[in-house]
Scaffold this motif. Structure first.
Motif, PDB file in Angstrom:
ATOM      1  N   THR A 379     -55.148  94.759 -31.074  1.00  0.00           N
ATOM      2  CA  THR A 379     -54.643  94.096 -29.864  1.00  0.00           C
ATOM      3  C   THR A 379     -55.797  93.962 -28.871  1.00  0.00           C
ATOM      4  OG1 THR A 379     -54.017  96.201 -28.844  1.00  0.00           O
ATOM      5  CG2 THR A 379     -52.296  95.040 -30.083  1.00  0.00           C
ATOM      6  N   VAL A 380     -55.579  93.131 -27.851  1.00  0.00           N
ATOM      7  CA  VAL A 380     -56.531  93.019 -26.746  1.00  0.00           C
ATOM      8  C   VAL A 380     -55.968  93.817 -25.582  1.00  0.00           C
ATOM      9  CG1 VAL A 380     -57.551  91.447 -25.059  1.00  0.00           C
ATOM     10  CG2 VAL A 380     -57.430  90.784 -27.477  1.00  0.00           C
ATOM     11  N   ALA A 381     -56.722  94.822 -25.135  1.00  0.00           N
ATOM     12  CA  ALA A 381     -56.239  95.701 -24.064  1.00  0.00           C
ATOM     13  C   ALA A 381     -56.391  95.014 -22.707  1.00  0.00           C
ATOM     14  CB  ALA A 381     -57.025  97.011 -24.072  1.00  0.00           C
ATOM     15  N   LEU A 382     -55.394  95.202 -21.849  1.00  0.00           N
ATOM     16  CA  LEU A 382     -55.473  94.701 -20.481  1.00  0.00           C
ATOM     17  C   LEU A 382     -56.237  95.715 -19.632  1.00  0.00           C
ATOM     18  CD1 LEU A 382     -51.812  93.400 -20.047  1.00  0.00           C
ATOM     19  CD2 LEU A 382     -53.878  92.045 -20.420  1.00  0.00           C
ATOM     20  N   PRO A 383     -56.897  95.269 -18.550  1.00  0.00           N
ATOM     21  CA  PRO A 383     -57.618  96.229 -17.708  1.00  0.00           C
ATOM     22  C   PRO A 383     -56.654  97.225 -17.059  1.00  0.00           C
ATOM     23  CG  PRO A 383     -57.578  94.037 -16.701  1.00  0.00           C
ATOM     24  CD  PRO A 383     -57.025  93.888 -18.074  1.00  0.00           C
ATOM     25  N   ARG A 384     -57.149  98.437 -16.831  1.00  0.00           N
ATOM     26  CA  ARG A 384     -56.301  99.452 -16.198  1.00  0.00           C
ATOM     27  C   ARG A 384     -55.893  99.015 -14.800  1.00  0.00           C
ATOM     28  NH1 ARG A 384     -60.338 102.510 -18.486  1.00  0.00           N
ATOM     29  NH2 ARG A 384     -61.338 102.884 -16.468  1.00  0.00           N
ATOM     30  N   ASP A 385     -54.734  99.458 -14.352  1.00  0.00           N
ATOM     31  CA  ASP A 385     -54.234  99.107 -13.021  1.00  0.00           C
ATOM     32  C   ASP A 385     -55.289  99.395 -11.958  1.00  0.00           C
ATOM     33  OD1 ASP A 385     -51.867  98.266 -14.044  1.00  0.00           O
ATOM     34  OD2 ASP A 385     -50.743 100.099 -13.581  1.00  0.00           O
ATOM     35  N   GLY A 386     -55.501  98.420 -11.097  1.00  0.00           N
ATOM     36  CA  GLY A 386     -56.432  98.609  -9.993  1.00  0.00           C
ATOM     37  C   GLY A 386     -57.871  98.303 -10.349  1.00  0.00           C
ATOM     38  N   LEU A 387     -58.146  98.044 -11.636  1.00  0.00           N
ATOM     39  CA  LEU A 387     -59.522  97.765 -12.063  1.00  0.00           C
ATOM     40  C   LEU A 387     -59.769  96.254 -12.026  1.00  0.00           C
ATOM     41  CD1 LEU A 387     -62.130  99.129 -13.243  1.00  0.00           C
ATOM     42  CD2 LEU A 387     -61.251  98.501 -15.497  1.00  0.00           C
ATOM     43  N   ASP A 388     -60.788  95.826 -11.299  1.00  0.00           N
ATOM     44  CA  ASP A 388     -61.122  94.408 -11.207  1.00  0.00           C
ATOM     45  C   ASP A 388     -62.134  94.065 -12.296  1.00  0.00           C
ATOM     46  OD1 ASP A 388     -61.644  91.829 -10.482  1.00  0.00           O
ATOM     47  OD2 ASP A 388     -62.983  92.352  -8.828  1.00  0.00           O
ATOM     48  N   ASP A 389     -61.731  93.235 -13.238  1.00  0.00           N
ATOM     49  CA  ASP A 389     -62.687  92.846 -14.291  1.00  0.00           C
ATOM     50  C   ASP A 389     -63.149  91.402 -14.088  1.00  0.00           C
ATOM     51  OD1 ASP A 389     -60.575  91.303 -15.201  1.00  0.00           O
ATOM     52  OD2 ASP A 389     -60.865  91.826 -17.304  1.00  0.00           O
ATOM     53  N   GLN A 390     -63.106  90.955 -12.837  1.00  0.00           N
ATOM     54  CA  GLN A 390     -63.620  89.622 -12.455  1.00  0.00           C
ATOM     55  C   GLN A 390     -62.870  88.493 -13.137  1.00  0.00           C
ATOM     56  OE1 GLN A 390     -67.823  89.736 -13.366  1.00  0.00           O
ATOM     57  NE2 GLN A 390     -68.241  91.386 -11.919  1.00  0.00           N
ATOM     58  N   GLY A 391     -61.603  88.704 -13.464  1.00  0.00           N
ATOM     59  CA  GLY A 391     -60.808  87.637 -14.072  1.00  0.00           C
ATOM     60  C   GLY A 391     -61.179  87.325 -15.506  1.00  0.00           C
ATOM     61  N   ASP A 395     -53.551  87.591 -19.504  1.00  0.00           N
ATOM     62  CA  ASP A 395     -52.370  87.801 -20.347  1.00  0.00           C
ATOM     63  C   ASP A 395     -51.544  86.512 -20.350  1.00  0.00           C
ATOM     64  OD1 ASP A 395     -50.218  88.668 -21.755  1.00  0.00           O
ATOM     65  OD2 ASP A 395     -49.658  90.288 -20.402  1.00  0.00           O
ATOM     66  N   TYR A 396     -51.388  85.904 -21.530  1.00  0.00           N
ATOM     67  CA  TYR A 396     -50.644  84.652 -21.656  1.00  0.00           C
ATOM     68  C   TYR A 396     -49.337  84.835 -22.427  1.00  0.00           C
ATOM     69  CZ  TYR A 396     -55.003  82.421 -20.153  1.00  0.00           C
ATOM     70  OH  TYR A 396     -56.111  82.034 -19.434  1.00  0.00           O
ATOM     71  N   ALA A 397     -48.866  86.086 -22.549  1.00  0.00           N
ATOM     72  CA  ALA A 397     -47.690  86.365 -23.384  1.00  0.00           C
ATOM     73  C   ALA A 397     -46.474  85.550 -22.942  1.00  0.00           C
ATOM     74  CB  ALA A 397     -47.370  87.858 -23.353  1.00  0.00           C
ATOM     75  N   ASN A 398     -46.340  85.313 -21.641  1.00  0.00           N
ATOM     76  CA  ASN A 398     -45.171  84.586 -21.139  1.00  0.00           C
ATOM     77  C   ASN A 398     -45.510  83.162 -20.715  1.00  0.00           C
ATOM     78  OD1 ASN A 398     -43.407  86.864 -21.400  1.00  0.00           O
ATOM     79  ND2 ASN A 398     -44.412  87.760 -19.600  1.00  0.00           N
ATOM     80  N   SER A 399     -46.603  82.626 -21.230  1.00  0.00           N
ATOM     81  CA  SER A 399     -47.009  81.279 -20.837  1.00  0.00           C
ATOM     82  C   SER A 399     -45.996  80.235 -21.304  1.00  0.00           C
ATOM     83  CB  SER A 399     -48.376  80.943 -21.433  1.00  0.00           C
ATOM     84  OG  SER A 399     -48.677  79.575 -21.227  1.00  0.00           O
ATOM     85  N   PRO A 400     -45.651  79.274 -20.452  1.00  0.00           N
ATOM     86  CA  PRO A 400     -44.758  78.188 -20.877  1.00  0.00           C
ATOM     87  C   PRO A 400     -45.482  77.149 -21.723  1.00  0.00           C
ATOM     88  CG  PRO A 400     -45.441  77.858 -18.597  1.00  0.00           C
ATOM     89  CD  PRO A 400     -46.034  79.171 -19.025  1.00  0.00           C
ATOM     90  N   LEU A 401     -46.791  77.311 -21.908  1.00  0.00           N
ATOM     91  CA  LEU A 401     -47.588  76.291 -22.607  1.00  0.00           C
ATOM     92  C   LEU A 401     -47.758  76.563 -24.093  1.00  0.00           C
ATOM     93  CD1 LEU A 401     -50.380  75.725 -19.943  1.00  0.00           C
ATOM     94  CD2 LEU A 401     -48.267  74.453 -20.282  1.00  0.00           C
ATOM     95  N   HIS A 402     -47.112  77.595 -24.608  1.00  0.00           N
ATOM     96  CA  HIS A 402     -47.216  77.860 -26.053  1.00  0.00           C
ATOM     97  C   HIS A 402     -46.615  76.697 -26.837  1.00  0.00           C
ATOM     98  CE1 HIS A 402     -47.532  82.486 -25.350  1.00  0.00           C
ATOM     99  NE2 HIS A 402     -48.711  81.903 -25.332  1.00  0.00           N
ATOM    100  N   ARG A 403     -47.352  76.215 -27.836  1.00  0.00           N
ATOM    101  CA  ARG A 403     -46.912  75.052 -28.612  1.00  0.00           C
ATOM    102  C   ARG A 403     -45.920  75.411 -29.717  1.00  0.00           C
ATOM    103  NH1 ARG A 403     -51.061  70.472 -28.645  1.00  0.00           N
ATOM    104  NH2 ARG A 403     -52.736  71.100 -27.235  1.00  0.00           N
TER     105      ARG A 403
END
Length: 496
Positions: A379-391, A395-403
């Motif tokens: 899996t791809v880990a998300l940054p820990r809460d409060g950690l800025d990884d410069q964008g 996370d696109y899990a809930n994206s409406p653009l999935h084909r």
């Protein structure tokens, strides 16, 4: 190997014999040059195969093979093309006939030939003109080399469709025509490339490969035919250069003269087709086929891809989401903090990851040839809460653009390799051809052709290169055309 006895050149060497590591170190310090030195070629390698290493990067202007030393020199049209070639193959080991060859800059700045070898020049012209199907050129390449392959599917436990074959073979060049048929209780196909060299590359890479795990084995030979005459576009035959052909309504998809030729074009049987199991959908089969052939023996079922050699000044998580989203539903994207030319992309499942890898590895994105491989990460880990990884992580899990979120979506039937022609849909009624031409020109490319479908809600637009089309898709898929109507862009198998 084709021998190139070029006057005054037969003794050329860059001081790097086949096994000399000490000499090799000295050569690798050579400054960039249009001339590439290739070592450790397999004995049976042909000039066409050596030239094919250079073709994706630009025009090849000369070649010299040193048969006794298993070496060759390849001259590119520009130094820039040579630099791109060397940089790419430093990350992706070059293979000829499944043997790794070694590439470096030559000390020579050009290949000077006192008496150009006519055969070499003919091979260069034939290989470089990928669009050509000139029979004289084919004859120069090799007496038996045809742009048409005869394919027999052995151990056919799952159905293999015409679309599956197109998906697999288009990785090696432009597939122009396919005819499928059953002969002596075996599924067979004739497939025509635009160039006999592409046919040779596909045969070498795919002969003996399984389309699916442990079944549907490809047995590939050159056909005696040099051109296929397709009368109908349906599930048994297709001419990709003539999309206007009728479906035929159950009539024979093969010209009678062609049918007669098949009997001469068939050799010994490879075994009867076993009873067919539950058929896969054409799309699922195509995805599995493209992925499994691309893996060529690798194992593992990760849905995470590692993408490297990205243009770190230009790439964003959104651009990767859009491009890789053509081949599956992207869940997460992470551009690596300490290596911003690389990214991890998590797809919905391993089939989607394999499909994306199959189609996008080696494509150009923002001017760089990208490399796509399976990652060891699950899996791809998300940054820990409060950690800025410069964008850099999205996370696109809930994206409406999935084909592909909707079961049975038509998008499953419209998965094609990157191409210069794009399919546009959801076009507003008041948008004109000029509006769309201007919009796509503004992505930095040149619009070569345009065609509206009858209802004007869909269209085809052709850019001058595949790279330009990739850029346009990244920039304009989901573009708001006004009135909350968002343009949908995908790659097309059609030409205009």
């Amino acid at each position: 190997m084709y021998n190139s006895p070029i006057s005054g050149m037969s003794s050329i060497s860059d001081g790097a014999s086949n096994g000399s590591d000490t000499k090799k170190l000295r050569v690798e310090e050579a400054s960039p040059s249009r001339v590439i030195h290739i070592r450790k070629l397999p004995n049976e390698a042909s000039e066409a195969e050596v030239i094919a290493l250079g073709l994706p990067f630009g025009r090849v202007t000369n070649i010299l093979t040193l048969k006794g030393k298993n070496q060759a020199f390849l001259e590119m049209g520009t130094e820039e093309a040579a630099i791109t070639l060397v940089n790419y193959y430093s990350k992706v080991p070059p293979l000829i006939r499944n043997f790794q060859v070694f590439i470096q800059y030559s000390n020579h700045k050009e290949l000077k030939t006192d008496a150009p070898n006519q055969r070499t020049q003919a091979v260069l012209q034939a290989v470089s003109a990928v669009q050509s199907t000139n029979l004289d050129v084919q004859d120069v390449l090799a007496p038996s080399l045809s742009p048409v392959l005869r394919i027999i599917i052995d151990n056919m436990f799952y159905p293999v469709t015409l679309d599956v074959l197109q998906q697999i073979f288009s990785k090696f060049g432009t597939v122009m025509k396919i005819i499928t048929f059953t002969k002596n209780n075996q599924f067979q196909a004739l497939l025509q490339f635009s160039d006999p060299v592409n046919a040779q590359q596909a045969k070498m890479a795919l002969d003996g490969q399984n389309i699916y795990n442990s079944c549907c084995t490809l047995r590939i030979d050159f056909s005696k035919l040099v051109n296929l005459n397709v009368k109908y576009n349906n599930d048994k035959s297709r001419d990709y250069t003539r999309p206007e052909l009728p479906p035929g309504d159950g009539q024979s998809s093969i010209d009678p003269a062609m049918a007669a030729a098949f009997s001469k074009d068939s050799s010994s049987l490879l075994g009867k087709i076993p009873a067919t199991l539950n058929p896969l959908s054409a799309a699922a089969a195509a995805a599995a086929a493209a992925g499994r052939v691309a893996l060529a023996g690798q194992t593992g079922s990760t849905g995470v891809l590692l993408v490297s050699n990205l243009n770190e000044e230009m790439v964003t998580p959104q651009s990767l989401f859009t491009l890789f989203g053509v081949y599956g539903d992207v869940q997460r994207v992470k551009i690596l903090y300490n290596k911003k030319d690389s990214a991890l992309i998590q797809m919905s499942d391993s089939n989607q990851a394999q499909l994306a890898m199959s189609h996008l590895n080696g494509q150009k994105m923002y001017g760089n040839i990208i490399r796509v491989t399976l990652s060891k990460h699950q899996t791809v880990a998300l940054p820990r809460d409060g950690l800025d990884d410069q964008g850099l992580t999205k996370d696109y899990a809930n994206s409406p653009l999935h084909r592909f979120k909707k079961p049975g979506s038509k998008n499953f039937q419209n998965i094609f390799p990157p191409s210069a022609t794009l399919h546009l849909s959801n076009v507003p009624q008041d948008v004109t051809e000029d509006d769309l031409r201007l919009l796509f020109s503004n992505t930095g490319g040149t619009v070569k052709a345009f065609k509206f479908f009858q209802d004007r809600k869909m269209a085809l637009i052709q850019m001058s290169t595949v790279e330009e089309a990739i850029q346009a898709l990244i920039d304009l898929h989901n573009y708001n055309m006004g009135g909350n109507q968002h343009l949908r862009v995908s790659f097309s198998k059609s030409t205009i």
